[in-house]
Design an enzyme around this catalytic site. Structure first.
Site, PDB file in Angstrom:
ATOM      1  N   ARG A  17      -4.422  -1.762   4.676  1.00  0.00           N
ATOM      2  CA  ARG A  17      -3.415  -1.662   3.631  1.00  0.00           C
ATOM      3  C   ARG A  17      -3.747  -0.492   2.698  1.00  0.00           C
ATOM      4  NH1 ARG A  17      -0.233  -3.976   6.058  1.00  0.00           N
ATOM      5  NH2 ARG A  17       0.777  -5.974   5.659  1.00  0.00           N
ATOM      6  N   GLU A  47       4.245   3.062  -0.078  1.00  0.00           N
ATOM      7  CA  GLU A  47       5.069   3.414   1.096  1.00  0.00           C
ATOM      8  C   GLU A  47       6.555   3.241   0.796  1.00  0.00           C
ATOM      9  OE1 GLU A  47       3.568   1.111   4.389  1.00  0.00           O
ATOM     10  OE2 GLU A  47       1.537   1.789   4.017  1.00  0.00           O
ATOM     11  N   HIS A  63       2.921   4.250   8.949  1.00  0.00           N
ATOM     12  CA  HIS A  63       2.715   2.804   9.148  1.00  0.00           C
ATOM     13  C   HIS A  63       3.310   2.339  10.500  1.00  0.00           C
ATOM     14  CE1 HIS A  63       2.152  -1.238   6.834  1.00  0.00           C
ATOM     15  NE2 HIS A  63       1.978  -1.405   8.132  1.00  0.00           N
TER      16      HIS A  63
HETATM   17  P1  NAP Z   1      -7.937 -11.172   9.826  1.00  0.00           P
HETATM   18  O1  NAP Z   1      -8.231 -11.659  11.195  1.00  0.00           O
HETATM   19  O2  NAP Z   1      -7.666 -12.160   8.746  1.00  0.00           O
HETATM   20  O3  NAP Z   1      -9.136 -10.213   9.383  1.00  0.00           O
HETATM   21  C1  NAP Z   1      -9.322  -9.783   8.078  1.00  0.00           C
HETATM   22  C2  NAP Z   1     -10.818  -9.513   7.891  1.00  0.00           C
HETATM   23  O4  NAP Z   1     -11.014  -8.939   6.594  1.00  0.00           O
HETATM   24  C3  NAP Z   1     -11.671 -10.761   7.979  1.00  0.00           C
HETATM   25  O5  NAP Z   1     -12.744 -10.500   8.816  1.00  0.00           O
HETATM   26  C4  NAP Z   1     -12.138 -11.013   6.545  1.00  0.00           C
HETATM   27  O6  NAP Z   1     -13.456 -11.577   6.556  1.00  0.00           O
HETATM   28  C5  NAP Z   1     -12.118  -9.595   5.969  1.00  0.00           C
HETATM   29  N1  NAP Z   1     -11.857  -9.616   4.539  1.00  0.00           N
HETATM   30  C6  NAP Z   1     -10.801 -10.180   3.914  1.00  0.00           C
HETATM   31  N2  NAP Z   1     -10.888 -10.010   2.595  1.00  0.00           N
HETATM   32  C7  NAP Z   1     -12.032  -9.321   2.374  1.00  0.00           C
HETATM   33  C8  NAP Z   1     -12.684  -8.850   1.201  1.00  0.00           C
HETATM   34  N3  NAP Z   1     -12.178  -9.073  -0.017  1.00  0.00           N
HETATM   35  N4  NAP Z   1     -13.837  -8.171   1.349  1.00  0.00           N
HETATM   36  C9  NAP Z   1     -14.365  -7.968   2.574  1.00  0.00           C
HETATM   37  N5  NAP Z   1     -13.795  -8.380   3.717  1.00  0.00           N
HETATM   38  C10 NAP Z   1     -12.647  -9.062   3.616  1.00  0.00           C
HETATM   39  O7  NAP Z   1      -6.666 -10.217   9.830  1.00  0.00           O
HETATM   40  P2  NAP Z   1      -6.168  -9.219  10.980  1.00  0.00           P
HETATM   41  O8  NAP Z   1      -5.201  -9.886  11.851  1.00  0.00           O
HETATM   42  O9  NAP Z   1      -7.355  -8.551  11.593  1.00  0.00           O
HETATM   43  O10 NAP Z   1      -5.364  -8.157  10.067  1.00  0.00           O
HETATM   44  C11 NAP Z   1      -6.045  -7.454   9.060  1.00  0.00           C
HETATM   45  C12 NAP Z   1      -5.102  -6.664   8.194  1.00  0.00           C
HETATM   46  O11 NAP Z   1      -4.638  -5.509   8.886  1.00  0.00           O
HETATM   47  C13 NAP Z   1      -3.801  -7.363   7.769  1.00  0.00           C
HETATM   48  O12 NAP Z   1      -4.009  -8.232   6.677  1.00  0.00           O
HETATM   49  C14 NAP Z   1      -2.907  -6.201   7.420  1.00  0.00           C
HETATM   50  O13 NAP Z   1      -3.044  -5.866   6.054  1.00  0.00           O
HETATM   51  C15 NAP Z   1      -3.432  -5.059   8.281  1.00  0.00           C
HETATM   52  N6  NAP Z   1      -2.480  -4.678   9.355  1.00  0.00           N
HETATM   53  C16 NAP Z   1      -1.965  -3.430   9.373  1.00  0.00           C
HETATM   54  C17 NAP Z   1      -1.107  -3.062  10.385  1.00  0.00           C
HETATM   55  C18 NAP Z   1      -0.538  -1.680  10.459  1.00  0.00           C
HETATM   56  O14 NAP Z   1       0.535  -1.538  11.027  1.00  0.00           O
HETATM   57  N7  NAP Z   1      -1.203  -0.672   9.964  1.00  0.00           N
HETATM   58  C19 NAP Z   1      -0.741  -3.980  11.357  1.00  0.00           C
HETATM   59  C20 NAP Z   1      -1.280  -5.242  11.309  1.00  0.00           C
HETATM   60  C21 NAP Z   1      -2.168  -5.580  10.300  1.00  0.00           C
HETATM   61  P3  NAP Z   1     -13.953 -12.521   5.359  1.00  0.00           P
HETATM   62  O15 NAP Z   1     -12.891 -13.548   5.150  1.00  0.00           O
HETATM   63  O16 NAP Z   1     -15.267 -13.069   5.817  1.00  0.00           O
HETATM   64  O17 NAP Z   1     -14.129 -11.632   4.175  1.00  0.00           O
HETATM   65  C1  8YV Z   2       4.070  -4.228  10.032  1.00  0.00           C
HETATM   66  C2  8YV Z   2       1.739  -4.838   9.266  1.00  0.00           C
HETATM   67  O1  8YV Z   2       4.289  -2.855   9.984  1.00  0.00           O
HETATM   68  O2  8YV Z   2       1.554  -6.927  10.320  1.00  0.00           O
HETATM   69  C3  8YV Z   2       1.249  -6.241   9.344  1.00  0.00           C
HETATM   70  O3  8YV Z   2       0.541  -6.660   8.425  1.00  0.00           O
HETATM   71  O4  8YV Z   2       1.377  -4.115   8.395  1.00  0.00           O
HETATM   72  C4  8YV Z   2       2.622  -4.310  10.311  1.00  0.00           C
HETATM   73  O5  8YV Z   2       2.471  -4.940  11.526  1.00  0.00           O
HETATM   74  C5  8YV Z   2       4.662  -4.734   8.798  1.00  0.00           C
HETATM   75  O6  8YV Z   2       4.481  -6.093   8.681  1.00  0.00           O
HETATM   76  C6  8YV Z   2       6.148  -4.409   8.817  1.00  0.00           C
HETATM   77  O7  8YV Z   2       6.845  -5.198   7.969  1.00  0.00           O
END
Ligand code: NAP
Ligand code: 8YV
Length: 328
Positions: A238, A267, A285
């Site tokens: 993020r 964004e 994104h």
């Molecule tokens: P997840 O399985 O919940 O993983 C999040 C990780 O972050 C966990 O290992 C958690 O471990 C750690 N974490 C959370 N808060 C923290 C903090 N304050 N300090 C240190 N570590 C922390 O989630 P995911 O499915 O991998 O997705 C992760 C994130 O990627 C989403 O929340 C989203 O913001 C982003 N994302 C972006 C895109 C994109 O299109 N660019 C797409 C999908 C997701 P602990 O709980 O042990 O801290």
């Molecule tokens: C999407 C994301 O782009 O899943 C997330 O957290 O950041 C992305 O997969 C977003 O949710 C679009 O609305």
């Protein structure tokens, strides 16, 4: 086709993936309003709405909106990150929140690796060089000062996506360490109890943590200094987790070598200062943005709603509302 739950009103405020809209419309009495705004809710809607299907990241859903819907039972949010939904408040109101984990994990990890290679090996700039006719005119594109060979990667956020990125990095022969609030049980990668210690131990920092108050601007000047002049910063998590001004300064003055970013603070606005920097690779994104994966996310939004109103069961509830029990 007969609707499954024609008497259940599900509200879609603002934009939502077309497939999710079609499926929600096929199963429920779907009502759309232009945006997330309590002022657009008629007295009938306030009374009738039991479910909300929302695009999450695109349409922030706050406490005031949740409070305006006294009979709301579930918010099905599109995206795994749900920092734009006040899930803690929903929990206090007995409203379930679901997100769309897992179905996008591999796609986002693929994008992260693409972004890393583009950043380290300057592939977008090399292609621009060819397209501008400079290869024929001026000769070969310069050798890149950075390489993936010998890199040490630090994953900030070793969750579902972080783990999928780590698997790919292993295949590339890159060493891996990580920081989370808690170490992952049974995981062999080296754990660092603070982000600064992790940044100091690696030269490639990949951020994939959720947004929200706990991670706001935690990637800041101190972290870039610790990462150092060979440092590459990749953000696929993020934008809010980064102090963008500090990042621009670090890229400008050589505190770090380069950055690859898929997400930004405001964004779709991207600071001109970042756009002007040759050592920043910038994506709009697109981490999960393939037809295949976005369709799977849309299906999970609809399937959570259908499962809830058919069996009072959720497929992918978020942790903040896991304790909430079904309203009678
Ligand atoms: P997840 O399985 O919940 O993983 C999040 C990780 O972050 C966990 O290992 C958690 O471990 C750690 N974490 C959370 N808060 C923290 C903090 N304050 N300090 C240190 N570590 C922390 O989630 P995911 O499915 O991998 O997705 C992760 C994130 O990627 C989403 O929340 C989203 O913001 C982003 N994302 C972006 C895109 C994109 O299109 N660019 C797409 C999908 C997701 P602990 O709980 O042990 O801290
Ligand atoms: C999407 C994301 O782009 O899943 C997330 O957290 O950041 C992305 O997969 C977003 O949710 C679009 O609305």
């Amino acid at each position: 086709m007969n609707q499954l739950h024609p008497s259940v009103t599900v509200l879609v405020p603002g934009r939502l993936h077309e497939r999710a809209v079609t499926r929600v419309d096929g199963a429920f009495n779907m009502v759309r309003i232009d945006r997330v705004d309590p002022a657009l809710l008629t007295p009938e809607l306030r009374r009738d709405v039991r479910g909300v299907a929302a695009s999450g990241f695109l349409e922030p859903l706050d406490a005031a909106f949740i409070d305006a819907l006294p009979n709301l039972e579930i918010i099905a949010s599109f995206g795994v990150g749900y920092d734009a939904v006040d899930a803690a408040h929903a929990g206090t109101r007995g409203v379930m929140v679901t997100n769309t984990p897992d179905v996008l994990t591999e796609e986002v990890a693929d994008t992260a690796l693409g972004l890393l290679i583009n950043t380290v090996r300057e592939l977008p700039r090399a292609e621009a060089y060819l397209r501008a006719g400079r290869w024929a005119r001026e000769g070969n594109y310069p050798f890149t000062p950075a390489t993936l060979r010998g890199r040490r990667a630090g994953i900030f956020g070793m969750g579902r996506i972080g783990m999928a990125i780590a698997r790919r990095l292993e295949a590339f022969g890159i060493s891996i360490a990580y920081h989370n609030r808690r170490p992952v049980e049974g995981l062999a990668y080296e754990y660092y109890p603070s982000l600064e210690e992790l940044a100091g131990a690696v030269d490639t920092l990949i951020s994939v943590v959720p947004g929200g108050a706990a991670t706001e601007k935690v990637v800041n000047a101190k972290i870039f200094k610790a990462l150092g002049p060979d440092g590459v910063f990749i953000n696929i998590g993020r934008g809010s987790t980064v102090d963008e001004e500090a990042l621009v300064a670090a890229l400008r003055d050589g505190t770090i070598h380069a950055a690859g970013l898929d997400v930004f603070v405001d964004e779709p606005q991207v600071p001109q200062a970042l756009i002007d920097l040759p050592n920043a690779v910038l994506l709009p994104h697109v981490g999960s943005a393939s037809v295949h994966t976005r369709n799977a996310m849309a299906d999970l939004v609809a399937d959570n709603l259908i499962s809830w109103f058919s069996e009072r069961k959720l497929l992918t509830p978020v942790s903040e509302t896991a304790h909430v029990s079904a309203k009678p």
